[in-house]
Scaffold this active site. Structure first.
Site, PDB file in Angstrom:
ATOM      1  N   CYS A 111      45.800  36.064  63.890  1.00  0.00           N
ATOM      2  CA  CYS A 111      46.317  37.383  63.492  1.00  0.00           C
ATOM      3  C   CYS A 111      45.888  38.502  64.451  1.00  0.00           C
ATOM      4  O   CYS A 111      46.367  39.627  64.342  1.00  0.00           O
ATOM      5  CB  CYS A 111      45.876  37.702  62.073  1.00  0.00           C
ATOM      6  SG  CYS A 111      46.280  36.365  60.930  1.00  0.00           S
ATOM      7  N   HIS A 253      46.470  44.983  60.783  1.00  0.00           N
ATOM      8  CA  HIS A 253      47.103  43.710  60.409  1.00  0.00           C
ATOM      9  C   HIS A 253      47.324  43.699  58.904  1.00  0.00           C
ATOM     10  O   HIS A 253      46.408  44.026  58.122  1.00  0.00           O
ATOM     11  CB  HIS A 253      46.210  42.549  60.858  1.00  0.00           C
ATOM     12  CG  HIS A 253      46.603  41.242  60.272  1.00  0.00           C
ATOM     13  ND1 HIS A 253      47.898  40.796  60.280  1.00  0.00           N
ATOM     14  CD2 HIS A 253      45.874  40.289  59.633  1.00  0.00           C
ATOM     15  CE1 HIS A 253      47.957  39.624  59.671  1.00  0.00           C
ATOM     16  NE2 HIS A 253      46.739  39.289  59.276  1.00  0.00           N
ATOM     17  N   ASN A 283      51.673  38.423  54.740  1.00  0.00           N
ATOM     18  CA  ASN A 283      50.884  38.330  55.975  1.00  0.00           C
ATOM     19  C   ASN A 283      51.672  37.501  56.994  1.00  0.00           C
ATOM     20  O   ASN A 283      51.838  36.302  56.808  1.00  0.00           O
ATOM     21  CB  ASN A 283      49.536  37.673  55.644  1.00  0.00           C
ATOM     22  CG  ASN A 283      48.654  37.456  56.861  1.00  0.00           C
ATOM     23  OD1 ASN A 283      49.105  37.556  57.995  1.00  0.00           O
ATOM     24  ND2 ASN A 283      47.395  37.136  56.613  1.00  0.00           N
TER      25      ASN A 283
HETATM   26  N1  COA Z   1      47.159  32.647  41.483  1.00  0.00           N
HETATM   27  C1  COA Z   1      46.302  32.585  40.453  1.00  0.00           C
HETATM   28  N2  COA Z   1      45.011  32.290  40.605  1.00  0.00           N
HETATM   29  C2  COA Z   1      44.562  32.049  41.845  1.00  0.00           C
HETATM   30  C3  COA Z   1      45.405  32.086  42.968  1.00  0.00           C
HETATM   31  C4  COA Z   1      46.757  32.400  42.755  1.00  0.00           C
HETATM   32  N3  COA Z   1      47.644  32.465  43.749  1.00  0.00           N
HETATM   33  N4  COA Z   1      44.671  31.803  44.067  1.00  0.00           N
HETATM   34  C5  COA Z   1      43.420  31.587  43.662  1.00  0.00           C
HETATM   35  N5  COA Z   1      43.347  31.747  42.331  1.00  0.00           N
HETATM   36  C6  COA Z   1      42.188  31.614  41.453  1.00  0.00           C
HETATM   37  C7  COA Z   1      41.126  30.701  42.026  1.00  0.00           C
HETATM   38  O1  COA Z   1      41.410  29.365  41.749  1.00  0.00           O
HETATM   39  C8  COA Z   1      39.901  31.207  41.320  1.00  0.00           C
HETATM   40  O2  COA Z   1      39.885  30.641  40.038  1.00  0.00           O
HETATM   41  P1  COA Z   1      38.486  30.203  39.372  1.00  0.00           P
HETATM   42  O3  COA Z   1      37.689  31.474  39.278  1.00  0.00           O
HETATM   43  O4  COA Z   1      38.914  29.644  38.061  1.00  0.00           O
HETATM   44  O5  COA Z   1      37.892  29.205  40.307  1.00  0.00           O
HETATM   45  C9  COA Z   1      40.156  32.701  41.150  1.00  0.00           C
HETATM   46  O6  COA Z   1      41.578  32.876  41.322  1.00  0.00           O
HETATM   47  C10 COA Z   1      39.439  33.554  42.148  1.00  0.00           C
HETATM   48  O7  COA Z   1      39.648  33.003  43.423  1.00  0.00           O
HETATM   49  P2  COA Z   1      39.069  33.675  44.703  1.00  0.00           P
HETATM   50  O8  COA Z   1      39.431  32.874  45.899  1.00  0.00           O
HETATM   51  O9  COA Z   1      37.627  33.991  44.465  1.00  0.00           O
HETATM   52  O10 COA Z   1      39.894  35.031  44.680  1.00  0.00           O
HETATM   53  P3  COA Z   1      39.670  36.325  45.533  1.00  0.00           P
HETATM   54  O11 COA Z   1      39.440  37.467  44.643  1.00  0.00           O
HETATM   55  O12 COA Z   1      38.711  36.114  46.657  1.00  0.00           O
HETATM   56  O13 COA Z   1      41.104  36.526  46.161  1.00  0.00           O
HETATM   57  C11 COA Z   1      42.187  36.212  48.273  1.00  0.00           C
HETATM   58  C12 COA Z   1      41.605  35.539  47.032  1.00  0.00           C
HETATM   59  C13 COA Z   1      42.687  35.133  49.216  1.00  0.00           C
HETATM   60  C14 COA Z   1      43.333  37.100  47.852  1.00  0.00           C
HETATM   61  C15 COA Z   1      41.089  37.060  48.934  1.00  0.00           C
HETATM   62  O14 COA Z   1      39.922  36.309  49.118  1.00  0.00           O
HETATM   63  C16 COA Z   1      41.519  37.589  50.252  1.00  0.00           C
HETATM   64  O15 COA Z   1      42.438  38.370  50.329  1.00  0.00           O
HETATM   65  N6  COA Z   1      40.826  37.208  51.333  1.00  0.00           N
HETATM   66  C17 COA Z   1      41.199  37.607  52.654  1.00  0.00           C
HETATM   67  C18 COA Z   1      42.198  36.643  53.099  1.00  0.00           C
HETATM   68  C19 COA Z   1      43.007  37.114  54.216  1.00  0.00           C
HETATM   69  O16 COA Z   1      43.447  38.231  54.226  1.00  0.00           O
HETATM   70  N7  COA Z   1      43.213  36.228  55.146  1.00  0.00           N
HETATM   71  C20 COA Z   1      44.007  36.435  56.241  1.00  0.00           C
HETATM   72  C21 COA Z   1      43.222  37.153  57.246  1.00  0.00           C
HETATM   73  S1  COA Z   1      44.072  37.032  58.660  1.00  0.00           S
END
Ligand code: COA
Length: 326
Positions: A111, A253, A283
């Site tokens: 990215c 980004h 994204n």
């Molecule tokens: N729908 C519903 N539940 C979901 C889900 C979805 N699409 N994806 C994950 N979950 C659940 C998980 O299984 C977890 O459940 P649990 O608590 O029962 O285990 C819960 O939601 C929390 O998951 P978690 O990964 O801790 O969520 P988060 O608050 O960290 O959000 C992202 C996840 C990916 C949105 C977040 O971490 C993020 O935006 N990170 C940056 C990623 C990014 O931008 N990457 C690209 C950079 S280039």
């Protein structure tokens, strides 16, 4: 020599996929996706590849620049999802738009790719080696996603953005770029495995040779971004002796609305200075910054002399923040 932006272009595939549709495929909901990420829709290709979309975005940028494609000296395509190992995407774009005098290659920095490509182009222009560069970010991430994996399939989209930059007597350009390979496992997607007559088939289990998809430690990436990006933005402002008040936009980004909000809070800058379109496109990795720039350009949001900070971050880990003068 300095550098100026001459034109932009973008191309998004027709097919929009909303959060409702995804909740029919995996156990998710519009509420979860939009509240955690800000994403409501993304475009998904049903046939056009990375090179095809790159060429369409490039053709629009060339038409708007009103230049002869033969005047383009270099084409760099930032992508982590090329159609082929060979030929490279930039050569395919070259053939499509008739830029037969250009040197063409791809650049892989996830990215951060567009910002890295811009810095590469700038170095050539600054050194007086080339006068006109076409830089593109183009991605088909939909083919790299496990559509059964809810934690990743809701985040990404397909698309391409392009910009033409030229050497100029005036301009401003300051960058802070970085990489940290020790954190390579935060975001991965394996490619081909080593298979040859010297490596017995038995030593590769089925699991190891199966197609791999994007895997991400979301929280790790989130923490890295909100710590690193505000710091690099402050660093480029210091290097260029610019104050926050002089910056018109922070074009980051488009990964996640919460990331942008956190950066805005850390910098004590209003969220209005952080344009967003991730709600519509998700994204799109290396394509997100040039797509957003093009949309802003078309809406006449950019005026000559505006100071803008571009910032990309992602797998590698890699990051790049650049202050430009429009
Ligand atoms: N729908 C519903 N539940 C979901 C889900 C979805 N699409 N994806 C994950 N979950 C659940 C998980 O299984 C977890 O459940 P649990 O608590 O029962 O285990 C819960 O939601 C929390 O998951 P978690 O990964 O801790 O969520 P988060 O608050 O960290 O959000 C992202 C996840 C990916 C949105 C977040 O971490 C993020 O935006 N990170 C940056 C990623 C990014 O931008 N990457 C690209 C950079 S280039």
């Amino acid at each position: 020599m300095e550098m100026r932006f001459v034109s932009t272009g973008s191309y998004l595939p027709e097919q929009a996929v909303d959060n409702e549709y995804l909740s029919g495929i995996v156990d998710t909901s519009d509420e979860w996706i939009s509240s955690r990420t800000g994403i409501r829709k993304r475009r998904i290709t049903v046939g056009e590849g990375t090179a095809c979309m790159a060429a369409k975005a490039a053709a629009k940028a060339v038409a708007r620049a009103d230049i002869d494609p033969l005047d383009i000296d270099i084409i760099i395509v930032a992508t982590m999802s090329p159609d082929n190992f060979l030929p490279n995407t930039a050569c395919e774009v070259q053939a499509e738009i008739g830029a037969m005098h250009a040197v063409c290659y791809d650049l892989s920095a996830a990215c951060s790719g567009f910002v890295f490509a811009l810095n590469t182009a700038y170095s050539f222009l600054k050194a007086g080696i080339y006068k006109t560069a076409l830089i593109i970010g183009s991605e088909v991430l939909s083919k790299m996603i496990d559509w059964n994996e809810r934690s990743t399939c809701v985040l990404f989209g397909d698309g391409a953005g392009a910009a033409i930059v030229q050497a100029s007597e005036t301009g401003l350009f300051e960058s802070v770029l970085g990489s940290d390979g020790t954190r390579k496992n935060s975001l991965t997607c394996a490619s081909r495995y080593i298979i040859n007559p010297l490596v017995s088939q038995d030593s590769n289990s089925t699991d190891e040779t199966a197609l791999d998809y994007i895997k991400m430690d979301g929280q790790e990436v989130f923490k890295f971004v909100i710590k690193t990006i505000p710091l690099t933005i402050q660093q480029v402002m210091e290097k260029s002796c610019c104050t926050k008040e002089e910056i018109r936009y922070y074009v980051l980004h488009q990964a996640n609305q919460r990331i942008l909000e956190s950066v805005s809070k850390k910098l004590k800058e209003p969220i209005e200075k952080f344009p967003m379109n991730l709600d519509k496109y998700g994204n799109t990795s290396a394509a997100s910054i040039p797509i957003l720039l093009d949309k802003m350009n078309k809406r006449n949001m950019l005026d000559r002399g505006d100071k803008i900070i571009l910032s990309g971050f992602g797998g590698g880990l890699t990051w790049g923040t650049t202050l430009i003068e429009w």
